[in-house]
Design a protein around this motif. Structure first.
Motif, short mmCIF file in Angstrom:
data_model
loop_
_atom_site.label_atom_id
_atom_site.label_comp_id
_atom_site.label_asym_id
_atom_site.label_seq_id
_atom_site.Cartn_x
_atom_site.Cartn_y
_atom_site.Cartn_z
N ARG A 190 32.09 25.90 41.00
CA ARG A 190 30.91 26.30 40.20
C ARG A 190 29.64 26.32 41.04
O ARG A 190 28.81 27.21 40.91
N ASP A 191 29.49 25.32 41.88
CA ASP A 191 28.28 25.25 42.68
C ASP A 191 28.52 25.53 44.16
O ASP A 191 27.62 25.39 44.97
N HIS A 192 29.77 25.86 44.49
CA HIS A 192 30.10 26.04 45.91
C HIS A 192 31.00 27.26 46.11
O HIS A 192 32.21 27.13 46.22
N GLU A 193 30.38 28.40 46.14
CA GLU A 193 31.09 29.66 46.34
C GLU A 193 32.02 29.59 47.56
O GLU A 193 33.13 30.11 47.56
N GLU A 194 31.58 28.85 48.58
CA GLU A 194 32.33 28.79 49.84
C GLU A 194 33.68 28.06 49.70
O GLU A 194 34.55 28.18 50.55
N ASN A 195 33.85 27.30 48.60
CA ASN A 195 35.13 26.60 48.41
C ASN A 195 36.21 27.49 47.81
O ASN A 195 37.37 27.09 47.72
N LYS A 196 35.82 28.69 47.39
CA LYS A 196 36.77 29.52 46.63
C LYS A 196 38.02 29.90 47.42
O LYS A 196 39.10 30.00 46.84
N THR A 197 37.89 30.11 48.71
CA THR A 197 39.09 30.51 49.45
C THR A 197 40.10 29.37 49.52
O THR A 197 41.30 29.60 49.44
N ALA A 198 39.62 28.13 49.65
CA ALA A 198 40.53 27.00 49.88
C ALA A 198 41.01 26.32 48.61
O ALA A 198 41.92 25.49 48.65
N ARG B 218 54.61 20.30 46.87
CA ARG B 218 53.64 19.20 47.02
C ARG B 218 52.81 19.37 48.27
O ARG B 218 51.61 19.09 48.27
N THR B 219 53.43 19.81 49.35
CA THR B 219 52.69 20.04 50.59
C THR B 219 51.74 21.23 50.42
O THR B 219 50.57 21.16 50.80
N THR B 220 52.24 22.31 49.81
CA THR B 220 51.37 23.47 49.64
C THR B 220 50.25 23.20 48.63
O THR B 220 49.18 23.80 48.72
N ALA B 221 50.51 22.28 47.68
CA ALA B 221 49.43 21.91 46.75
C ALA B 221 48.21 21.43 47.54
O ALA B 221 47.07 21.77 47.23
N GLN B 222 48.48 20.66 48.58
CA GLN B 222 47.39 20.15 49.43
C GLN B 222 46.89 21.23 50.39
O GLN B 222 45.69 21.50 50.46
N ASP B 223 47.84 21.83 51.13
CA ASP B 223 47.45 22.68 52.25
C ASP B 223 47.00 24.08 51.84
O ASP B 223 46.08 24.64 52.45
N THR B 224 47.65 24.65 50.83
CA THR B 224 47.32 26.02 50.43
C THR B 224 46.38 26.07 49.23
O THR B 224 45.49 26.91 49.18
#
Ligand code: SF4
Ligand code: F3S
Ligand code: FES
Length: 254
Positions: free
Chosen positions: A159-167, A196-202
């Motif tokens: 919501r306040d951090h557009e830059e987080n959208k990719t990750a 579980r790994t991709t939940a974190q990494d992807t």
């Protein structure tokens, strides 16, 4: 009298900018905010853009913000506001505006595509799938999701951090990962896909610091944080930090 005149402020504009427009509009007993938006279209603002379909809280199309809070326009009764209160209606803040109250929610479809589908067990044929009722019941709650994306809009991580959208996939799609990870028949890990790994990494599970704002706005009252995100975090942590689990994985992969 059962009818009264309400004061509304509605955001009008497009990608190039816009602002709040004032309206005085009639409200009748039993109406919801979407009724008022429709009355504005019929009487004062014929070109006011709004997305809606079912008017029954089931299609997830009419998401917007009312007095700064993400809500379904069709499920928000006018009776929750005082008659002299100004009701402000604005588009979802976390997604780019198309026009007026309509936003481009394509971010969510992109995130949906990043979650690999259920992998059927290779050794079972159609009709041979068996699950415990308990496991069926656990994911039933998550399948009530109407994809209104109110949770996606409200989560502060984007919501306040557009830059987080990719990750960051957002609560709705981390919940989808949790649902598949809890599915006793999902065979993704046999194909080298550890959910579980991709939940974190992807999908950026680590960005979620369990503020529960997503759960608060969910019109289906899905307990997103308690029943999907926290259990997924626990499972992902086990996998990463539990030495026995880690060793077991190492040995099995040989
Ligand atoms: Fe909407 Fe709830 Fe689904 Fe999020 S989890 S998209 S708030 S129905
Ligand atoms: Fe966001 Fe919900 Fe986590 S609001 S931080 S996804 S608990
Ligand atoms: Fe379908 Fe509101 S119009 S959920």
């Amino acid at each position: 009298t059962t009818s009264y005149d309400a004061h509304f402020e509605v955001w009008r504009g497009d990608v190039d900018g816009g602002g709040l427009e004032d309206f005085t509009v009639q409200v009748n007993e039993g109406e919801v905010v979407l009724d008022i938006i429709h009355r504005l279209q019929a009487t004062q603002a014929p070109d006011l853009a709004v997305r809606w379909n079912c008017k029954a809280g089931k299609c997830g199309s009419c998401s917007a913000e009312i007095n700064g809070r993400p809500r379904l326009l069709c499920m928000t009764r006018m009776s929750v506001f005082a008659r002299d209160e100004t009701v402000t209606v604005t588009p979802l803040r976390a997604f780019p505006v198309v026009r007026d109250l309509v936003t481009d929610v394509g971010f969510n479809y992109q995130k949906a595509r990043e979650v690999p589908a259920f992998v059927p067990p290779p050794d079972l044929g159609p009709g041979e799938y068996r699950m415990q009722q308990e496991d069926v019941g656990r994911s039933q709650e998550f399948r009530k999701c109407i994809e209104c994306f109110l949770c996606q809009d409200t989560c502060h991580v984007v919501r306040d951090h557009e830059e987080n959208k990719t990750a960051f996939a957002g609560p709705r799609f981390l919940m989808r990962v949790a649902e598949l990870d809890m599915h006793p028949l999902d065979a993704a890990s046999q194909q080298g896909l550890d959910r579980r790994t991709t939940a974190q990494d992807t999908h950026g599970l680590g960005y979620c610091n369990i503020t529960k704002c997503c759960t608060e706005v969910c019109p289906e009252h899905i307990r997103i944080t308690d029943n999907a995100l926290i259990p997924l975090k626990e499972r992902a942590a086990d996998r990463k930090y539990d030495p026995l689990v880690w060793l077991g994985n190492k040995i099995r992969r040989r």
